[in-house]
Motif scaffolding. Structure first.
Motif, PDB file in Angstrom:
ATOM      1  N   LEU A   4       0.863  -1.363   0.033  1.00 40.50           N
ATOM      2  CA  LEU A   4      -0.013   0.089  -0.042  1.00 40.50           C
ATOM      3  C   LEU A   4       0.778   1.246  -0.018  1.00 40.50           C
ATOM      4  O   LEU A   4       0.689   2.234  -0.702  1.00 40.50           O
ATOM      5  CB  LEU A   4      -0.925   0.135   1.455  1.00 40.50           C
ATOM      6  N   GLU A   5       1.936   1.276   0.874  1.00 39.57           N
ATOM      7  CA  GLU A   5       3.103   2.322   0.796  1.00 39.57           C
ATOM      8  C   GLU A   5       3.413   2.565  -0.487  1.00 39.57           C
ATOM      9  O   GLU A   5       3.693   3.865  -0.894  1.00 39.57           O
ATOM     10  CB  GLU A   5       3.939   2.104   1.936  1.00 39.57           C
ATOM     11  N   ILE A   6       3.922   1.630  -0.945  1.00 37.55           N
ATOM     12  CA  ILE A   6       4.744   1.890  -2.596  1.00 37.55           C
ATOM     13  C   ILE A   6       3.376   2.604  -3.351  1.00 37.55           C
ATOM     14  O   ILE A   6       4.003   3.190  -4.267  1.00 37.55           O
ATOM     15  CB  ILE A   6       5.025   0.263  -2.985  1.00 37.55           C
ATOM     16  N   MET A   7       2.382   2.119  -3.350  1.00 39.90           N
ATOM     17  CA  MET A   7       1.200   2.552  -4.201  1.00 39.90           C
ATOM     18  C   MET A   7       1.158   4.130  -3.871  1.00 39.90           C
ATOM     19  O   MET A   7       0.338   4.860  -4.419  1.00 39.90           O
ATOM     20  CB  MET A   7      -0.037   1.991  -4.219  1.00 39.90           C
ATOM     21  N   GLY A   8       1.603   4.564  -2.692  1.00 41.31           N
ATOM     22  CA  GLY A   8       1.358   5.801  -2.507  1.00 41.31           C
ATOM     23  C   GLY A   8       0.316   6.125  -1.534  1.00 41.31           C
ATOM     24  O   GLY A   8      -0.065   7.201  -1.340  1.00 41.31           O
ATOM     25  N   ILE A   9      -0.096   5.182  -0.806  1.00 44.90           N
ATOM     26  CA  ILE A   9      -1.251   5.232  -0.034  1.00 44.90           C
ATOM     27  C   ILE A   9      -0.768   5.401   1.318  1.00 44.90           C
ATOM     28  O   ILE A   9       0.069   4.839   1.989  1.00 44.90           O
ATOM     29  CB  ILE A   9      -2.121   3.896   0.046  1.00 44.90           C
ATOM     30  N   ASN A  10      -1.236   6.162   2.095  1.00 40.25           N
ATOM     31  CA  ASN A  10      -1.052   6.592   3.440  1.00 40.25           C
ATOM     32  C   ASN A  10      -1.833   5.102   4.311  1.00 40.25           C
ATOM     33  O   ASN A  10      -2.833   5.234   4.577  1.00 40.25           O
ATOM     34  CB  ASN A  10      -1.866   7.753   3.974  1.00 40.25           C
TER      35      ASN A  10
END
Ligand code: ADP
Ligand code: MG
Lengths: 250, 247
Positions: free
Chosen positions: B121-127
């Motif tokens: 999720l972080e890699i997708m740019g999601i918090n």
């Protein structure tokens, strides 16, 4: 192109990455190889920003990633696709929803446009028939392919793969390797792959970096690797009995 | 000891991430509805079963301890009502939910951590903190007070049923007791407590899961920790809130 300079990283005083400098090329499959525990995953996660290096710099093309603020990094992350070792699909969502998630969050496309894009990506990895399944219902190879579909759905410029064929049989491994390689060439992506699988090295090793105990020991390509005169590297490359015998007759 | 302060510090840092501006409201809205179902609606049966039995047992016990010609019978109904409203339906139900929902949250998020779903999720740019935790906090803070309110009603109904079926007291007396000395603020007090407890359970359990590392053993440990830590915190805040709201 992704470049890193003098990267150091340690956990609780134990050095895991020791002065790593490499340049990874665009439109090629760049391989990071090394034994289990040598620091490949930590290096990959440091490059994408999941770990912060203790020192050193990382460049994505002309942008110095390590100097960016949190918000600026987010913008670059939209250009990054990553395939994790276990796939890391969201368990509570179907394959289709997993692939659509980045579109939901970062585009203002209509439902029809998203649907078309998701179908295209699933088609690309030959999973059109499996969109409605949950990750727990997939085989190892299907999980990896679904993860690839999710990683490419936003048209990334950079693709990171952590042991994309660990836990797969040799034939499926080659399918996955070739899929990643084809996508890399097709869309001119800078792809970095972690692996300890010599089959992948010989299949798609256009640029290879050998990591041992957190240090870079060697770099070259698949043609050079067989003739390298680095002892540690040779021990790794010719680890199996069969490979050793092949080396004798070389 | 130092470790506890460090954990508290990390807890507040995580909460800072949880309450930062969401990427896209529509996604959060959908996720919140899912969590209302998973964490709230699915807890109704357990809450209902426990409440009906506790209501019955309290009525039974009160009818024995208050057996005296000087105490009017309706006091039994009154005692049952007060116990349910003041303490059982908020604090005890919260402890039970800490066991059910808290361990569920900690193991779900912990598993997502060790299988790298959070990294993904972080890699997708999601918090990831906000994406995973905020919907759960909103869902439980909204739904747990409803559970508490239904627990009050069901508990009092349990007392009524035991009165009818065993004949230990006249059901009409019981009803009179429920009506006796009705203080709406007590219900408000109880629901406010439950809202706070919902936040405590969800945020602490999510915290325990979010920082899990290693393997499935660690996830198990994180979920035990979640239940213990949120139960103790509930007890402390029960005391504080009672002091503030009732005295
Ligand atoms: N989050 C972490 N905290 C502490 N140590 C870690 C962490 N991640 C990895 N390590 C350590 O770093 C070393 C390299 O690990 P890793 O990069 O996962 O190896 P591999 O080459 O097999 O991918 C290992 O010794 C591991 O114990
Ligand atoms: Mg690894």
């Amino acid at each position: 192109m992704i470049k890193c300079h003098n990267i150091f990283k340690s956990f609780d005083g134990r050095t895991v990455l020791d002065d790593i400098s490499v340049e990874f090329e665009t439109g090629k499959t760049n391989l990071i190889i090394g034994r289990s525990g040598s620091g490949k995953t930590v290096l990959l996660k440091t490059l994408v920003g999941l770990h912060t290096p203790d020192s050193g710099s990382i460049h994505f093309d002309d942008v110095c990633y390590t100097e960016l603020s949190f918000e600026e990094r987010k913008r670059i992350r939209k250009d990054i696709g990553m395939i994790f070792q276990g796939g890391a699909l969201i368990d509570s969502s179907t394959v289709y929803e997993n692939v659509r998630l980045p579109l939901d969050l970062f585009t203002n496309q209509s439902a029809a446009e998203k649907d078309e894009r998701v179908r295209f990506c699933l088609e690309r990895v030959e999973l059109s028939h499996a969109g409605h399944l949950y990750p727990s219902e997939l085989s190892g190879g299907m999980i990896k392919r679904a993860a690839i579909a999710r990683a490419i759905v936003l048209n990334p410029k950079y693709l990171f793969c952590d042991e994309p064929n660990s836990g797969l049989d040799p034939q499926t491994s080659i399918v996955i390797d070739n899929l990643i390689h084809d996508i890399t060439v097709e869309y001119n992506i800078t792809t970095i792959i972690n692996t300890h699988d010599m089959n992948s090295v010989m299949e798609i090793g256009e640029k290879i970096v050998y990591i041992h105990q957190g240090k870079k020991w060697w770099e070259g390509n698949k043609d050079e690797i067989l003739h390298a005169d680095n002892k540690e590297l040779n021990d790794f490359v010719f680890a199996s009995a069969m490979a050793k015998r092949a080396k004798m007759s070389l | 000891m130092f470790k506890i302060f460090e954990a508290i510090g990390r807890y507040f840092i995580l909460m800072g991430k949880v309450f930062s501006r969401p990427e896209k409201w529509s996604i959060y809205w959908r996720r919140t509805l899912d969590e209302v179902e998973a964490l709230g609606i699915n807890s109704i049966p357990l809450t209902a079963i426990i409440s009906v039995f506790i209501g019955a047992v309290i009525t039974l016990q009160m009818s024995i301890s208050l057996e005296s010609p000087f105490i009017p019978q309706y006091m039994i109904g009154y005692a049952t009502k007060e116990t349910m409203i003041l303490e059982f339906s908020s604090t005890v139900v919260a402890i039970i939910l800490a066991g059910k929902v808290g361990s569920n949250i900690a193991s779900e998020i912990g598993t997502m951590r060790i299988t790298e779903q959070i990294d993904a999720l972080e890699i997708m740019g999601i918090n990831s903190a906000a994406y995973l935790i905020l919907p759960k906090i909103i869902a439980t803070m909204f739904f747990f007070p409803l559970l508490a309110a239904s627990s009050m009603i069901i508990g009092m109904a349990g007392g009524y049923l035991i009165a009818v079926f065993t004949g230990i007291m006249i059901p009409d007396d019981y009803i009179e007791g429920l009506r006796y000395c009705y203080v709406p603020w007590e219900i408000a007090y109880s629901l406010i407590k439950m809202t706070v407890f919902a936040y405590i359970i969800t945020s602490i359990s999510a915290f325990c899961g979010y920082y899990a590392k290693g393997n499935s053993l660690e996830v198990g440990r994180a979920s035990t920790q979640a239940v213990v830590a949120s139960s103790i915190t509930i007890m402390i805040f029960n005391l504080i809130l009672t002091q503030i709201l009732l005295t």
